[in-house]
Scaffold this motif. Structure first.
Motif, PDB file in Angstrom:
ATOM      1  N   ALA A  72      35.516   2.715 -36.299  1.00  0.00           N
ATOM      2  CA  ALA A  72      34.976   4.071 -36.328  1.00  0.00           C
ATOM      3  C   ALA A  72      36.026   5.138 -36.617  1.00  0.00           C
ATOM      4  CB  ALA A  72      34.289   4.378 -34.997  1.00  0.00           C
ATOM      5  N   ASP A  73      35.547   6.272 -37.092  1.00  0.00           N
ATOM      6  CA  ASP A  73      36.393   7.452 -37.259  1.00  0.00           C
ATOM      7  C   ASP A  73      36.677   8.091 -35.906  1.00  0.00           C
ATOM      8  OD1 ASP A  73      36.254   7.647 -40.281  1.00  0.00           O
ATOM      9  OD2 ASP A  73      34.129   7.779 -39.790  1.00  0.00           O
ATOM     10  N   VAL A  74      35.715   7.995 -35.005  1.00  0.00           N
ATOM     11  CA  VAL A  74      35.832   8.636 -33.694  1.00  0.00           C
ATOM     12  C   VAL A  74      35.075   7.801 -32.665  1.00  0.00           C
ATOM     13  CG1 VAL A  74      33.833  10.114 -34.227  1.00  0.00           C
ATOM     14  CG2 VAL A  74      35.398  10.781 -32.387  1.00  0.00           C
ATOM     15  N   THR A  75      35.635   7.711 -31.464  1.00  0.00           N
ATOM     16  CA  THR A  75      34.975   7.043 -30.347  1.00  0.00           C
ATOM     17  C   THR A  75      34.534   8.102 -29.346  1.00  0.00           C
ATOM     18  OG1 THR A  75      36.203   4.973 -30.569  1.00  0.00           O
ATOM     19  CG2 THR A  75      35.301   5.463 -28.402  1.00  0.00           C
ATOM     20  N   ILE A  76      33.281   8.034 -28.937  1.00  0.00           N
ATOM     21  CA  ILE A  76      32.704   9.021 -28.018  1.00  0.00           C
ATOM     22  C   ILE A  76      32.341   8.327 -26.712  1.00  0.00           C
ATOM     23  CG2 ILE A  76      30.819  10.651 -27.652  1.00  0.00           C
ATOM     24  CD1 ILE A  76      30.652  10.823 -30.771  1.00  0.00           C
ATOM     25  N   VAL A  77      32.824   8.872 -25.600  1.00  0.00           N
ATOM     26  CA  VAL A  77      32.520   8.330 -24.275  1.00  0.00           C
ATOM     27  C   VAL A  77      31.503   9.243 -23.607  1.00  0.00           C
ATOM     28  CG1 VAL A  77      33.459   7.481 -22.104  1.00  0.00           C
ATOM     29  CG2 VAL A  77      34.892   7.461 -24.160  1.00  0.00           C
ATOM     30  N   VAL A  78      30.379   8.673 -23.208  1.00  0.00           N
ATOM     31  CA  VAL A  78      29.304   9.469 -22.612  1.00  0.00           C
ATOM     32  C   VAL A  78      29.458   9.554 -21.098  1.00  0.00           C
ATOM     33  CG1 VAL A  78      26.814   9.623 -22.258  1.00  0.00           C
ATOM     34  CG2 VAL A  78      27.716   8.983 -24.493  1.00  0.00           C
ATOM     35  N   GLU A  79      29.497   8.429 -20.443  1.00  0.00           N
ATOM     36  CA  GLU A  79      29.724   8.353 -19.001  1.00  0.00           C
ATOM     37  C   GLU A  79      30.641   7.168 -18.734  1.00  0.00           C
ATOM     38  OE1 GLU A  79      26.354   9.698 -15.907  1.00  0.00           O
ATOM     39  OE2 GLU A  79      25.721   8.070 -17.202  1.00  0.00           O
ATOM     40  N   ALA A  80      31.582   7.326 -17.812  1.00  0.00           N
ATOM     41  CA  ALA A  80      32.482   6.211 -17.513  1.00  0.00           C
ATOM     42  C   ALA A  80      33.184   6.443 -16.185  1.00  0.00           C
ATOM     43  CB  ALA A  80      33.520   6.038 -18.621  1.00  0.00           C
ATOM     44  N   ALA A  81      33.393   5.350 -15.458  1.00  0.00           N
ATOM     45  CA  ALA A  81      34.228   5.405 -14.266  1.00  0.00           C
ATOM     46  C   ALA A  81      35.690   5.370 -14.691  1.00  0.00           C
ATOM     47  CB  ALA A  81      33.905   4.231 -13.345  1.00  0.00           C
ATOM     48  N   LEU A  82      36.594   5.480 -13.717  1.00  0.00           N
ATOM     49  CA  LEU A  82      38.018   5.491 -14.049  1.00  0.00           C
ATOM     50  C   LEU A  82      38.511   4.147 -14.546  1.00  0.00           C
ATOM     51  CD1 LEU A  82      39.534   7.699 -11.206  1.00  0.00           C
ATOM     52  CD2 LEU A  82      39.572   8.165 -13.651  1.00  0.00           C
ATOM     53  N   LYS A  83      37.798   3.076 -14.232  1.00  0.00           N
ATOM     54  CA  LYS A  83      38.142   1.756 -14.731  1.00  0.00           C
ATOM     55  C   LYS A  83      36.928   1.154 -15.408  1.00  0.00           C
ATOM     56  CE  LYS A  83      41.728   0.663 -11.313  1.00  0.00           C
ATOM     57  NZ  LYS A  83      42.179  -0.288 -10.264  1.00  0.00           N
ATOM     58  N   GLY A  84      37.159   0.442 -16.497  1.00  0.00           N
ATOM     59  CA  GLY A  84      36.045  -0.203 -17.180  1.00  0.00           C
ATOM     60  C   GLY A  84      36.243  -0.245 -18.677  1.00  0.00           C
ATOM     61  N   GLY A  85      35.279  -0.890 -19.348  1.00  0.00           N
ATOM     62  CA  GLY A  85      35.382  -1.118 -20.777  1.00  0.00           C
ATOM     63  C   GLY A  85      35.404   0.146 -21.612  1.00  0.00           C
ATOM     64  N   ALA A  86      34.683   1.192 -21.178  1.00  0.00           N
ATOM     65  CA  ALA A  86      34.631   2.424 -21.976  1.00  0.00           C
ATOM     66  C   ALA A  86      36.008   3.072 -22.079  1.00  0.00           C
ATOM     67  CB  ALA A  86      33.626   3.397 -21.365  1.00  0.00           C
ATOM     68  N   LEU A  87      36.744   3.113 -20.963  1.00  0.00           N
ATOM     69  CA  LEU A  87      38.081   3.704 -21.005  1.00  0.00           C
ATOM     70  C   LEU A  87      39.060   2.820 -21.766  1.00  0.00           C
ATOM     71  CD1 LEU A  87      37.050   5.921 -19.109  1.00  0.00           C
ATOM     72  CD2 LEU A  87      39.244   5.772 -17.926  1.00  0.00           C
ATOM     73  N   ILE A  88      38.862   1.500 -21.701  1.00  0.00           N
ATOM     74  CA  ILE A  88      39.687   0.600 -22.510  1.00  0.00           C
ATOM     75  C   ILE A  88      39.474   0.891 -23.988  1.00  0.00           C
ATOM     76  CG2 ILE A  88      40.005  -1.812 -23.206  1.00  0.00           C
ATOM     77  CD1 ILE A  88      39.336  -2.609 -20.323  1.00  0.00           C
ATOM     78  N   THR A  89      38.207   1.056 -24.385  1.00  0.00           N
ATOM     79  CA  THR A  89      37.894   1.345 -25.788  1.00  0.00           C
ATOM     80  C   THR A  89      38.506   2.673 -26.224  1.00  0.00           C
ATOM     81  OG1 THR A  89      35.793   0.178 -25.490  1.00  0.00           O
ATOM     82  CG2 THR A  89      36.017   1.531 -27.470  1.00  0.00           C
ATOM     83  N   ALA A  90      38.426   3.686 -25.350  1.00  0.00           N
ATOM     84  CA  ALA A  90      39.016   4.993 -25.673  1.00  0.00           C
ATOM     85  C   ALA A  90      40.527   4.886 -25.838  1.00  0.00           C
ATOM     86  CB  ALA A  90      38.668   6.000 -24.574  1.00  0.00           C
ATOM     87  N   GLU A  91      41.163   4.121 -24.975  1.00  0.00           N
ATOM     88  CA  GLU A  91      42.613   3.956 -25.058  1.00  0.00           C
ATOM     89  C   GLU A  91      43.014   3.241 -26.349  1.00  0.00           C
ATOM     90  OE1 GLU A  91      46.390   4.704 -24.046  1.00  0.00           O
ATOM     91  OE2 GLU A  91      44.616   5.408 -22.967  1.00  0.00           O
ATOM     92  N   ILE A  92      42.248   2.215 -26.713  1.00  0.00           N
ATOM     93  CA  ILE A  92      42.515   1.499 -27.961  1.00  0.00           C
ATOM     94  C   ILE A  92      42.369   2.448 -29.151  1.00  0.00           C
ATOM     95  CG2 ILE A  92      41.712  -0.336 -29.495  1.00  0.00           C
ATOM     96  CD1 ILE A  92      40.828  -1.873 -26.962  1.00  0.00           C
ATOM     97  N   ALA A  93      41.313   3.255 -29.143  1.00  0.00           N
ATOM     98  CA  ALA A  93      41.100   4.211 -30.234  1.00  0.00           C
ATOM     99  C   ALA A  93      42.286   5.159 -30.373  1.00  0.00           C
ATOM    100  CB  ALA A  93      39.813   4.996 -30.004  1.00  0.00           C
ATOM    101  N   ASN A  94      42.821   5.595 -29.252  1.00  0.00           N
ATOM    102  CA  ASN A  94      43.998   6.469 -29.296  1.00  0.00           C
ATOM    103  C   ASN A  94      45.201   5.759 -29.894  1.00  0.00           C
ATOM    104  OD1 ASN A  94      43.513   9.182 -28.299  1.00  0.00           O
ATOM    105  ND2 ASN A  94      42.970   8.264 -26.338  1.00  0.00           N
TER     106      ASN A  94
END
Length: 363
Positions: free
Chosen positions: A222-244
């Motif tokens: 993707a060009d951009v990763t969008i996080v809608v809801e997420a706890a401090l630990k979990g797959g969504a934050l892992i994906t955001a970190e990878i995108a960065n």
């Protein structure tokens, strides 16, 4: 014949995606890798005797024949590294899979691709964001990628199907099953409006370790990763970190500071790991979508001295209009660190303008 060796390369013990690409660089093709003598293989940096033996033993061919039968029966597309049908944005990710399996009716490459991820424990707030945000994407010619997990991922895919937007689910298992099973009907609907994508061959179970690995595909496509809801630990934050780490944009919807499944999004925003967004309008601004629609490349008088390489970059932007770093890398075949320095030099000289969404254009 080529497909046999492509599948075989992806199955060699001890050969991951990075080593496989290394072998391709030296040998030229999957077929040549298996035909190269051992004495030449072990001379390749990073290829020791153990890996060379694994390559030459060819003990994966029975598995490959079985996989080809499955692929043909279910009309699955194999997307091999750097082939025309391989996700072009993934090519810039050094740990991208050498091979992907895809079943669907839309191309995996689109002008605009966004990934949307979030918690499996979606609240009414998160579900509402999915419905409203996806509806707002109609008319933007966007392909939406997510992970077909419970929670936010599922609501994203459902909203895309409802609004007739193409959507692809990236799986952590083979295409011979759907996990979770409750999403089977949703997956069938997605095959009409998009598709299912995985790096895992048939027979691969949805083991826990597969899901963090598949997150790099969600981020890398993707060009951009969008996080809608997420706890401090979990797959969504892992994906955001990878995108960065891939130098891609990340956006997050802010949430109630007292709610655990808003903590992850608020943390990303607070630590400047994500842009704050509240609507599609915010995404349009961050990704420069409105600007792309109205700006046209113009012939300008250049009143500063450029090196030959700087001139190549300038002329690429002059010809194609606003472009991102990935597109420039693909077009000009320059090392990423060198391109970054050239863009900085041109920006300091006033030859180009940096835009939101890591885009550049000439003045």
């Amino acid at each position: 014949m080529s497909l046999i060796y492509q599948l075989a390369l992806a199955r060699i013990k001890g050969v991951g995606s990075v080593i496989a690409k290394h072998l391709l660089d030296y040998c030229g093709s999957p077929e040549e890798i298996f035909r190269t003598p051992k004495k030449q293989l072990i001379k390749i940096p990073g290829i020791g005797e153990s890996i060379a033996n694994s390559i030459l033993q060819n003990n994966v061919m029975k598995e490959v024949e079985k996989e080809i039968a499955f692929i043909e029966k279910h009309k699955i597309n194999v997307l091999f590294w750097k082939a025309d049908n391989y996700p072009e944005k993934l090519i810039f990710c050094n740990d991208a899979p050498i091979l992907l399996y895809y079943k669907g009716n839309v191309a995996v490459n689109a002008k605009r691709i966004i990934s949307i991820v979030g918690t499996r424990n979606a609240t009414d707030y998160g579900k509402g964001i999915c419905d409203e945000f996806i509806a707002g994407l109609r008319g933007h010619d966007v392909l939406v990628v997510s992970g077909l997990a419970l929670g936010i991922d599922s609501y994203v895919h459902k909203a895309c199907v409802k609004n007739n937007l193409p959507t692809i689910g990236v799986l952590g298992h083979g295409l011979d099953r759907i996990y979770p099973a409750s999403n089977r009907n949703l997956a069938l609907e997605m095959l009409k409006h998009g598709g299912l994508l995985t790096e895992y061959s048939s027979g691969t179970k949805p083991d826990r370790q597969n899901f963090p690995s598949r997150n790099r595909i969600i981020a890398g496509m993707a060009d951009v990763t969008i996080v809608v809801e997420a706890a401090l630990k979990g797959g969504a934050l892992i994906t955001a970190e990878i995108a960065n780490t891939y130098n891609r944009d990340v956006c997050a919807f802010p949430g109630d500071i007292r709610k655990p499944y808003s903590n992850g999004c608020n943390y990303l925003i607070k630590t400047n790991r994500a842009h704050l967004i509240s609507s599609v309008k915010d995404l349009e601004y961050i990704m420069n979508w409105e600007l792309n629609a109205v700006i046209h490349s113009q012939q300008l008088q250049v009143d500063f001295v450029m090196s030959a390489t700087e001139k190549n970059v300038y002329e690429a932007l002059e010809e194609a209009g606003p472009m991102g770093i990935d597109a420039l890398l693909y077009r000009l075949k320059l090392p990423q660190n060198k391109l970054a320095m050239i863009l900085l030099e041109l920006e300091m000289k006033g030859g180009i303008i940096a835009l939101p969404g890591k885009m550049y254009r000439i003045p």
